[in-house]
Each structure stands twice: as structure tokens, then as C-alpha cells.
Design a protein around this motif. Structure first.
Motif, short mmCIF file in Angstrom:
data_model
loop_
_atom_site.label_atom_id
_atom_site.label_comp_id
_atom_site.label_asym_id
_atom_site.label_seq_id
_atom_site.Cartn_x
_atom_site.Cartn_y
_atom_site.Cartn_z
N CYS A 26 70.93 34.78 53.19
CA CYS A 26 71.27 36.11 53.58
C CYS A 26 72.72 36.19 54.52
O CYS A 26 71.89 34.90 55.47
N GLY A 76 75.99 37.00 50.74
CA GLY A 76 74.35 37.87 49.90
C GLY A 76 75.49 38.78 48.47
O GLY A 76 75.21 39.95 49.26
N ARG A 107 72.49 40.89 50.87
CA ARG A 107 71.25 39.88 50.58
C ARG A 107 71.61 39.08 49.50
O ARG A 107 72.85 39.38 48.33
N ASN A 150 65.91 36.95 57.56
CA ASN A 150 67.19 36.16 57.24
C ASN A 150 65.16 35.27 56.62
O ASN A 150 64.72 34.87 57.10
#
Length: 75
Positions: free
Chosen positions: A2, A30, A48, A74
Motif C-alpha cells: 500500500c 495501491g 490500497r 500499511n
């Protein structure tokens, strides 16, 4: 992995547009989801990468609605 980003200012409020641009540059880290949180002088952004937990309840930033505080990390 992430991606996380943030802004802390001492003389003005955090700039939501700048934070959104920072988070957007992290999209390759992400690609599955993203968001940001701005509260006065603090801004947090997150991108993400879903690997193990694929549920939308893991979306970040995570906000405590009672306290009005947010966090990115994270995992």
C-alpha cells in the motif's frame, strides 16, 4: 504494498487538492482503492493494494466517527 502520504502544516489548513494529487501518484502502489482525510492542519492519504483482506470494511483512511480522528497505515 500500500501507499501512504500526508501533510502537516503549521500556518494553514491542509490542502485537500494537494493531498488528492499525492495519493493519485501512489496509484501504482495501491490500485484497488484509495481515499484521504483532512482535518484542519493534518491531511492523510492512502492507496490500497488488496491481497489478503478483500473486504470493503478495510478501506482507509479509517475514521473514528465519535472522536472525529482518522488513521492510515500499511498493514
Amino acid at each position: 504494498m500500500c501507499g501512504v502520504c500526508g501533510e502537516l502544516t503549521f500556518d494553514a489548513n491542509a490542502d485537500a487538492a494537494s493531498l488528492a494529487a499525492m495519493a493519485e501518484t501512489l496509484r501504482p502502489r495501491g490500485p484497488d482503492a484509495g481515499g484521504f482525510f483532512v482535518q484542519e492542519q493534518i491531511g492523510l492519504g492512502h492507496r490500497r493494494l488488496s491481497i489478503l483482506d478483500l473486504t470493503p470494511t478495510s478501506q482507509q483512511p479509517m475514521i473514528d466517527s465519535g472522536l472525529g480522528r482518522g488513521i492510515v497505515f500499511n498493514g
